[in-house]
Scaffold this motif. Sequence first.
Motif, PDB file in Angstrom:
ATOM      1  N   ARG A  39       0.841  -1.198   0.000  1.00 38.17           N
ATOM      2  CA  ARG A  39       0.000   0.000   0.000  1.00 38.17           C
ATOM      3  C   ARG A  39       0.872   1.242   0.000  1.00 38.17           C
ATOM      4  N   VAL A  40       0.308   2.335  -0.488  1.00 39.15           N
ATOM      5  CA  VAL A  40       1.030   3.599  -0.588  1.00 39.15           C
ATOM      6  C   VAL A  40       0.367   4.633   0.324  1.00 39.15           C
ATOM      7  N   ALA A  41       1.184   5.459   0.966  1.00 39.99           N
ATOM      8  CA  ALA A  41       0.672   6.524   1.834  1.00 39.99           C
ATOM      9  C   ALA A  41       0.223   7.704   0.986  1.00 39.99           C
ATOM     10  N   LEU A  42      -0.969   8.210   1.285  1.00 36.54           N
ATOM     11  CA  LEU A  42      -1.473   9.429   0.662  1.00 36.54           C
ATOM     12  C   LEU A  42      -1.975  10.356   1.750  1.00 36.54           C
ATOM     13  N   VAL A  43      -1.903  11.647   1.484  1.00 30.64           N
ATOM     14  CA  VAL A  43      -2.384  12.645   2.441  1.00 30.64           C
ATOM     15  C   VAL A  43      -3.438  13.522   1.773  1.00 30.64           C
ATOM     16  N   ARG A  44      -4.333  14.011   2.612  1.00 31.72           N
ATOM     17  CA  ARG A  44      -5.334  14.985   2.163  1.00 31.72           C
ATOM     18  C   ARG A  44      -5.094  16.257   2.969  1.00 31.72           C
ATOM     19  N   VAL A  48      -6.278  22.277   0.069  1.00 30.43           N
ATOM     20  CA  VAL A  48      -6.479  21.912  -1.335  1.00 30.43           C
ATOM     21  C   VAL A  48      -7.202  20.568  -1.359  1.00 30.43           C
ATOM     22  N   HIS A  49      -8.079  20.376  -2.338  1.00 31.16           N
ATOM     23  CA  HIS A  49      -8.868  19.148  -2.408  1.00 31.16           C
ATOM     24  C   HIS A  49      -8.067  18.018  -3.033  1.00 31.16           C
ATOM     25  N   GLY A  50      -8.343  16.814  -2.607  1.00 33.38           N
ATOM     26  CA  GLY A  50      -7.756  15.626  -3.205  1.00 33.38           C
ATOM     27  C   GLY A  50      -6.743  14.935  -2.321  1.00 33.38           C
ATOM     28  N   TRP A  51      -6.264  13.807  -2.826  1.00 31.13           N
ATOM     29  CA  TRP A  51      -5.255  12.987  -2.155  1.00 31.13           C
ATOM     30  C   TRP A  51      -3.933  13.128  -2.904  1.00 31.13           C
ATOM     31  N   TYR A  52      -2.838  13.246  -2.156  1.00 31.68           N
ATOM     32  CA  TYR A  52      -1.523  13.508  -2.723  1.00 31.68           C
ATOM     33  C   TYR A  52      -0.468  12.631  -2.066  1.00 31.68           C
ATOM     34  N   LEU A  53       0.641  12.451  -2.782  1.00 34.20           N
ATOM     35  CA  LEU A  53       1.812  11.854  -2.156  1.00 34.20           C
ATOM     36  C   LEU A  53       2.319  12.825  -1.095  1.00 34.20           C
ATOM     37  N   PRO A  54       2.768  12.324   0.052  1.00 31.87           N
ATOM     38  CA  PRO A  54       3.259  13.242   1.091  1.00 31.87           C
ATOM     39  C   PRO A  54       4.554  13.931   0.661  1.00 31.87           C
ATOM     40  N   GLY A  55       4.705  15.151   1.114  1.00 27.61           N
ATOM     41  CA  GLY A  55       5.901  15.929   0.810  1.00 27.61           C
ATOM     42  C   GLY A  55       5.635  17.397   1.001  1.00 27.61           C
ATOM     43  N   GLY A  56       6.562  18.212   0.535  1.00 29.49           N
ATOM     44  CA  GLY A  56       6.401  19.653   0.689  1.00 29.49           C
ATOM     45  C   GLY A  56       7.620  20.392   0.196  1.00 29.49           C
ATOM     46  N   GLY A  57       7.730  21.631   0.597  1.00 23.70           N
ATOM     47  CA  GLY A  57       8.777  22.513   0.098  1.00 23.70           C
ATOM     48  C   GLY A  57      10.122  22.302   0.762  1.00 23.70           C
ATOM     49  N   VAL A  58      11.157  22.537  -0.031  1.00 25.64           N
ATOM     50  CA  VAL A  58      12.534  22.517   0.459  1.00 25.64           C
ATOM     51  C   VAL A  58      12.860  23.941   0.897  1.00 25.64           C
ATOM     52  N   GLY A  77       3.692  11.204   9.493  1.00 23.05           N
ATOM     53  CA  GLY A  77       4.131  10.434  10.652  1.00 23.05           C
ATOM     54  C   GLY A  77       5.036   9.284  10.259  1.00 23.05           C
ATOM     55  N   VAL A  78       5.854   9.515   9.226  1.00 24.47           N
ATOM     56  CA  VAL A  78       6.764   8.502   8.699  1.00 24.47           C
ATOM     57  C   VAL A  78       8.197   8.943   8.954  1.00 24.47           C
ATOM     58  N   GLU A  79       8.946   8.132   9.694  1.00 23.06           N
ATOM     59  CA  GLU A  79      10.370   8.373   9.898  1.00 23.06           C
ATOM     60  C   GLU A  79      11.147   7.455   8.964  1.00 23.06           C
ATOM     61  N   VAL A  80      11.909   8.034   8.070  1.00 23.30           N
ATOM     62  CA  VAL A  80      12.693   7.262   7.109  1.00 23.30           C
ATOM     63  C   VAL A  80      13.844   6.586   7.855  1.00 23.30           C
ATOM     64  N   ALA A 122      -6.085  14.261   6.596  1.00 25.10           N
ATOM     65  CA  ALA A 122      -6.105  12.805   6.723  1.00 25.10           C
ATOM     66  C   ALA A 122      -4.844  12.209   6.113  1.00 25.10           C
ATOM     67  N   VAL A 123      -4.413  11.099   6.697  1.00 23.75           N
ATOM     68  CA  VAL A 123      -3.335  10.269   6.166  1.00 23.75           C
ATOM     69  C   VAL A 123      -3.895   8.863   6.108  1.00 23.75           C
ATOM     70  N   ASP A 124      -3.723   8.190   4.973  1.00 25.69           N
ATOM     71  CA  ASP A 124      -4.233   6.824   4.869  1.00 25.69           C
ATOM     72  C   ASP A 124      -3.362   6.046   3.900  1.00 25.69           C
ATOM     73  N   TRP A 125      -3.544   4.741   3.915  1.00 32.49           N
ATOM     74  CA  TRP A 125      -2.777   3.823   3.080  1.00 32.49           C
ATOM     75  C   TRP A 125      -3.722   3.133   2.117  1.00 32.49           C
ATOM     76  N   PHE A 126      -3.333   3.076   0.839  1.00 29.53           N
ATOM     77  CA  PHE A 126      -4.193   2.537  -0.204  1.00 29.53           C
ATOM     78  C   PHE A 126      -3.402   1.604  -1.108  1.00 29.53           C
ATOM     79  N   HIS A 127      -4.073   0.553  -1.562  1.00 26.58           N
ATOM     80  CA  HIS A 127      -3.462  -0.303  -2.566  1.00 26.58           C
ATOM     81  C   HIS A 127      -3.469   0.471  -3.885  1.00 26.58           C
ATOM     82  N   PRO A 128      -2.394   0.431  -4.649  1.00 22.70           N
ATOM     83  CA  PRO A 128      -2.339   1.194  -5.908  1.00 22.70           C
ATOM     84  C   PRO A 128      -3.470   0.890  -6.891  1.00 22.70           C
ATOM     85  N   ASP A 129      -4.068  -0.284  -6.786  1.00 23.50           N
ATOM     86  CA  ASP A 129      -5.201  -0.629  -7.659  1.00 23.50           C
ATOM     87  C   ASP A 129      -6.534  -0.155  -7.106  1.00 23.50           C
TER      88      ASP A 129
END
Length: 156
Positions: A39-44, A48-58, A77-80, A122-129
């Motif tokens: 599963r892949v992590a997505l954030v809302r 802005v509307h919609g679900w996105y890959l987590p990240g942000g500005g440098v 809430g992900v520690e690499v 929101a943060v959730d995990w989804f199967h790519p399919d």
Amino acid sequence: MSWRARIEPAVRPILQSWWRLSRGTTLGVRAIVTDRDGRVALVRHTYVHGWYLPGGGVERGEPVREALRRELAEEAGVEVTGPADLLGIYSNHASFRGDHVVLFAVRDWRVCPTDHAGEIEAVDWFHPDDLPHGTSPATLRRLREYAGTANPSDEW
């Protein structure tokens, strides 16, 4: 609800506009973070509307991988804990001329405390399919490229 949670969604678009005007080039990071079940992590976001890959500005003077670690902890809430593999660097000129996004794949991580009050709804995990309705077009493109079902593009 804290003052930050109430104020930040209204102020963030103004600050983003200022950053874009005051900087000739902007740089962001995003990650395809997968769990053991594929599963892949997505954030809302709240602004802005919609679900996105987590990240942000440098931030100015911040190394890209450090920005990735910071943003994943803040937003998802992900520690690499292992390598973050570089997948590509994309121009995001449709959103802002001069904007670029660096995309990584993160497979080794653990849950960490996060403070995304006011920014992440929101943060959730989804199967790519089985991605949620409202997944952003760029997120869909990147996930298809990652799965090998779409040709890579230089545009975000």
